[in-house]
Scaffold this active site. Structure first.
Site, PDB file in Angstrom:
ATOM      1  N   ASP A 151       0.969  -1.485   0.153  1.00 17.49           N
ATOM      2  CA  ASP A 151      -0.409  -0.112  -0.119  1.00 17.49           C
ATOM      3  C   ASP A 151       0.729   1.371   0.055  1.00 17.49           C
ATOM      4  O   ASP A 151       1.871   1.517   0.747  1.00 17.49           O
ATOM      5  CB  ASP A 151      -0.392   0.370   0.970  1.00 17.49           C
ATOM      6  CG  ASP A 151      -2.500   1.337   1.409  1.00 17.49           C
ATOM      7  OD1 ASP A 151      -1.557   1.770   0.619  1.00 17.49           O
ATOM      8  OD2 ASP A 151      -2.890   0.609   1.878  1.00 17.49           O
ATOM      9  N   ASP A 211      -7.463   5.638  -7.458  1.00 18.43           N
ATOM     10  CA  ASP A 211      -8.579   5.546  -7.945  1.00 18.43           C
ATOM     11  C   ASP A 211      -9.303   7.230  -7.659  1.00 18.43           C
ATOM     12  O   ASP A 211      -8.915   8.202  -6.295  1.00 18.43           O
ATOM     13  CB  ASP A 211      -9.215   4.240  -6.540  1.00 18.43           C
ATOM     14  CG  ASP A 211      -8.771   3.494  -7.295  1.00 18.43           C
ATOM     15  OD1 ASP A 211      -9.247   2.507  -8.353  1.00 18.43           O
ATOM     16  OD2 ASP A 211      -7.782   2.216  -6.055  1.00 18.43           O
ATOM     17  N   LYS A 235     -16.489  10.191  -1.775  1.00 21.15           N
ATOM     18  CA  LYS A 235     -17.183  10.807  -1.046  1.00 21.15           C
ATOM     19  C   LYS A 235     -16.013  11.835  -0.366  1.00 21.15           C
ATOM     20  O   LYS A 235     -14.789  11.109  -0.239  1.00 21.15           O
ATOM     21  CB  LYS A 235     -17.535   9.343  -0.030  1.00 21.15           C
ATOM     22  CG  LYS A 235     -18.525   9.090   0.363  1.00 21.15           C
ATOM     23  CD  LYS A 235     -18.473   7.798   0.851  1.00 21.15           C
ATOM     24  CE  LYS A 235     -20.396   6.740   0.091  1.00 21.15           C
ATOM     25  NZ  LYS A 235     -19.962   6.096   1.647  1.00 21.15           N
ATOM     26  N   THR A 237      -1.998   3.492 -20.891  1.00 19.05           N
ATOM     27  CA  THR A 237      -2.494   2.293 -19.441  1.00 19.05           C
ATOM     28  C   THR A 237      -3.627   1.388 -20.096  1.00 19.05           C
ATOM     29  O   THR A 237      -4.508   1.766 -20.727  1.00 19.05           O
ATOM     30  CB  THR A 237      -2.997   3.271 -18.067  1.00 19.05           C
ATOM     31  OG1 THR A 237      -3.350   3.621 -18.619  1.00 19.05           O
ATOM     32  CG2 THR A 237      -2.046   4.061 -17.213  1.00 19.05           C
ATOM     33  N   GLU A 238      -3.922   0.026 -19.465  1.00 20.44           N
ATOM     34  CA  GLU A 238      -5.234  -0.687 -19.687  1.00 20.44           C
ATOM     35  C   GLU A 238      -6.173   0.657 -19.418  1.00 20.44           C
ATOM     36  O   GLU A 238      -7.249   0.451 -19.881  1.00 20.44           O
ATOM     37  CB  GLU A 238      -4.770  -1.612 -19.095  1.00 20.44           C
ATOM     38  CG  GLU A 238      -4.154  -2.920 -18.734  1.00 20.44           C
ATOM     39  CD  GLU A 238      -3.031  -3.008 -18.281  1.00 20.44           C
ATOM     40  OE1 GLU A 238      -2.724  -2.176 -17.633  1.00 20.44           O
ATOM     41  OE2 GLU A 238      -2.424  -3.986 -18.455  1.00 20.44           O
ATOM     42  N   GLU A 240      -6.641   3.286 -19.429  1.00 25.26           N
ATOM     43  CA  GLU A 240      -6.846   4.982 -20.507  1.00 25.26           C
ATOM     44  C   GLU A 240      -6.932   4.525 -21.352  1.00 25.26           C
ATOM     45  O   GLU A 240      -8.092   4.538 -22.272  1.00 25.26           O
ATOM     46  CB  GLU A 240      -5.310   5.223 -20.322  1.00 25.26           C
ATOM     47  CG  GLU A 240      -5.163   6.331 -21.853  1.00 25.26           C
ATOM     48  CD  GLU A 240      -4.066   6.740 -21.208  1.00 25.26           C
ATOM     49  OE1 GLU A 240      -2.724   6.599 -20.971  1.00 25.26           O
ATOM     50  OE2 GLU A 240      -3.824   7.973 -22.146  1.00 25.26           O
TER      51      GLU A 240
HETATM   52  N1  SAM Z   1      -2.860   2.658 -13.070  1.00 24.69           N
HETATM   53  C1  SAM Z   1      -3.860   1.662 -13.568  1.00 24.69           C
HETATM   54  C2  SAM Z   1      -4.366   1.748 -14.846  1.00 24.69           C
HETATM   55  O1  SAM Z   1      -3.852   2.949 -15.611  1.00 24.69           O
HETATM   56  O2  SAM Z   1      -4.911   1.093 -15.891  1.00 24.69           O
HETATM   57  C3  SAM Z   1      -4.570   0.983 -13.042  1.00 24.69           C
HETATM   58  C4  SAM Z   1      -5.474   2.338 -12.055  1.00 24.69           C
HETATM   59  S1  SAM Z   1      -6.978   1.080 -11.053  1.00 24.69           S
HETATM   60  C5  SAM Z   1      -8.099   1.870 -11.252  1.00 24.69           C
HETATM   61  C6  SAM Z   1      -5.888   2.294  -9.511  1.00 24.69           C
HETATM   62  C7  SAM Z   1      -5.048   1.167  -9.272  1.00 24.69           C
HETATM   63  O3  SAM Z   1      -4.506   1.624  -7.838  1.00 24.69           O
HETATM   64  C8  SAM Z   1      -6.102   0.004  -8.740  1.00 24.69           C
HETATM   65  O4  SAM Z   1      -4.952  -1.267  -9.065  1.00 24.69           O
HETATM   66  C9  SAM Z   1      -5.773  -0.609  -6.995  1.00 24.69           C
HETATM   67  O5  SAM Z   1      -4.913  -1.427  -6.468  1.00 24.69           O
HETATM   68  C10 SAM Z   1      -4.133   1.197  -6.833  1.00 24.69           C
HETATM   69  N2  SAM Z   1      -4.157   1.127  -6.021  1.00 24.69           N
HETATM   70  C11 SAM Z   1      -4.852   1.983  -5.137  1.00 24.69           C
HETATM   71  N3  SAM Z   1      -4.630   2.371  -4.350  1.00 24.69           N
HETATM   72  C12 SAM Z   1      -3.452   1.925  -3.913  1.00 24.69           C
HETATM   73  C13 SAM Z   1      -2.394   2.503  -2.929  1.00 24.69           C
HETATM   74  N4  SAM Z   1      -2.460   2.985  -2.132  1.00 24.69           N
HETATM   75  N5  SAM Z   1      -1.070   2.325  -3.027  1.00 24.69           N
HETATM   76  C14 SAM Z   1      -0.974   0.796  -3.735  1.00 24.69           C
HETATM   77  N6  SAM Z   1      -2.349   0.708  -5.054  1.00 24.69           N
HETATM   78  C15 SAM Z   1      -2.905   1.434  -5.087  1.00 24.69           C
END
Ligand code: SAM
Length: 190
Positions: free
Chosen positions: A64, A86, A90, A159-160, A162
């Protein structure tokens, strides 16, 4: 020293299935890349890409990002990419956004002075929140795009997420923000 060399280290935080970090590593052999992802079920997909085509300059870390400062040393990192983070819509979850002031301070602690953050999103509320957070945390905005796919000179690597969003016709917002030597002169926007 995990890479066994002195090349700069660039991080992608929330690397998901790894397309971006893997393509960047292929494109820039003189840079070391680390993809950070918090979920096993997602990072295995990124790992599979590296198993299929091994590269010396890319590593993955299943952590994390809140714990970045326990993993990396002061000044160890040269650049951070935040792609389609993400949005945590909220207001009570704003601290969890990877562009929140709390996360920007964590990145500052491991980044070299004057390093940049590259941020992309399809989500306008997250884009505007991030802009305010960068400025209010004392970063300088070097570049803003309301659709980075219209700017060839950015040499964008997709990215995926995107690919999914741009195929659906959504604009891709982009910010390049840079840490300053000192944030005494920071502007405030609200
Ligand atoms: N960057 C990739 C893409 O653009 O295709 C994935 C986007 S996805 C919406 C967001 C990713 O960030 C998820 O796989 C999630 O598990 C990861 N993520 C979110 N918060 C995180 C954190 N605090 N530390 C590590 N990874 C995190």
């Amino acid at each position: 020293m995990v890479f066994g060399n002195d090349k700069p280290i660039y991080l992608e935080i929330g690397c998901g299935k790894g397309k971006f970090i893997f393509e960047m590593a292929k494109k820039h052999p003189n840079i070391n890349f680390i993809g950070i992802e918090k979920f096993d079920s997602v990072i295995v997909r990124a790992l599979q890409k590296i198993v299929n085509e091994p590269l010396d300059n890319v590593r993955l870390l299943r952590i994390d990002a809140a714990f970045l400062t326990s993993i990396f040393a002061i000044n160890e990192i040269s650049c951070v990419y935040l792609n389609f983070s993400d949005p945590w819509p909220k207001p009570s979850h704003a601290r969890r956004r990877l562009t929140s002031p709390q996360y920007l301070e964590r990145y500052r602690a491991v980044l070299q002075p004057l390093s940049s953050i590259f941020f992309k999103t399809d989500n306008f509320p997250l884009f505007s929140f991030s802009m305010m957070s960068f400025v209010n945390s004392g970063l300088k905005i070097n570049h803003i795009s309301l659709d980075c796919h219209r700017e060839q000179e950015l040499n964008n690597v997709e990215t995926e997420f995107e690919t999914r969003f741009s195929t659906a016709g959504k604009p891709i917002y982009y910010i390049k923000a840079q840490y300053k030597e000192s944030n005494d002169d920071k502007a405030i926007i609200s």
